[in-house]
Write an enzyme that holds these catalytic residues in place. Sequence first.
Site, PDB file in Angstrom:
ATOM      1  N   GLN A 123       0.851  -1.195   0.000  1.00  0.00           N
ATOM      2  CA  GLN A 123       0.000   0.000   0.000  1.00  0.00           C
ATOM      3  C   GLN A 123       0.885   1.242   0.000  1.00  0.00           C
ATOM      4  OE1 GLN A 123      -3.598  -0.313   0.573  1.00  0.00           O
ATOM      5  NE2 GLN A 123      -3.676   1.811  -0.037  1.00  0.00           N
ATOM      6  N   PHE A 124       1.336   1.661  -1.190  1.00  0.00           N
ATOM      7  CA  PHE A 124       2.224   2.817  -1.259  1.00  0.00           C
ATOM      8  C   PHE A 124       1.549   4.084  -0.747  1.00  0.00           C
ATOM      9  CE2 PHE A 124       0.004   3.587  -5.224  1.00  0.00           C
ATOM     10  CZ  PHE A 124       0.037   4.966  -5.376  1.00  0.00           C
ATOM     11  N   THR A 125       0.218   4.139  -0.764  1.00  0.00           N
ATOM     12  CA  THR A 125      -0.480   5.351  -0.349  1.00  0.00           C
ATOM     13  C   THR A 125      -0.331   5.642   1.146  1.00  0.00           C
ATOM     14  OG1 THR A 125      -2.590   4.201  -0.051  1.00  0.00           O
ATOM     15  CG2 THR A 125      -2.155   5.151  -2.218  1.00  0.00           C
TER      16      THR A 125
END
Length: 141
Positions: A74-76
Site C-alpha cells: 500500500q504505497f499510499t
Amino acid sequence: MRAVVQRVDGASVVVGGETVGEIIGQGLCVLVGVTHEDTAEKAGQLARKLWSLRILEDEKSCSDVGAPLLVISQFTLYGDARKGRRPTWNAAARGDVAEPLVDAVVSRLRALGAHVETGRFGADMKVSLTNNGPFTVLVEV
C-alpha cells in the site's frame, strides 16, 4: 516501513475478479507501505512485530494462536495531503524498491511459522474485510 494493522474476522483481496488472497476467521489484515530509507533489516523487524503483536482476542498474538495474516502492499500509506487537495507520493519508495521489501516481510513471516496470504503488488486490488472490534493500529519500524 509503515503498516496499518487491522484485527479481522475474515479478509480477502480480489484482482480482476479473481480472489488472490483470503483469510477466514480471526487474523490480521496488514497494509504495508515502504519509504526510501527502508531495508531488509526493517522488513524483518516489521515481520517479527506483526507475528508477535498482542491484539487478538484475550491479548493473544498470531504466533500464540496460529492466526493467519493477509499482507497487502500500500504505497499510499506514505501519501502527504498536508498541502492542497491532492496528495503527493514523494515519500513512497518506487515499485522496484518497495516490492522486494514487501516480499521480504511476507517471507520472514512465513519463516517464523505464519500462514500468510497476499495481494498482488501494483495491481488494482479490491480489499474486503470484517474489522473485529473495531481494532486498528499503526506500526512503524
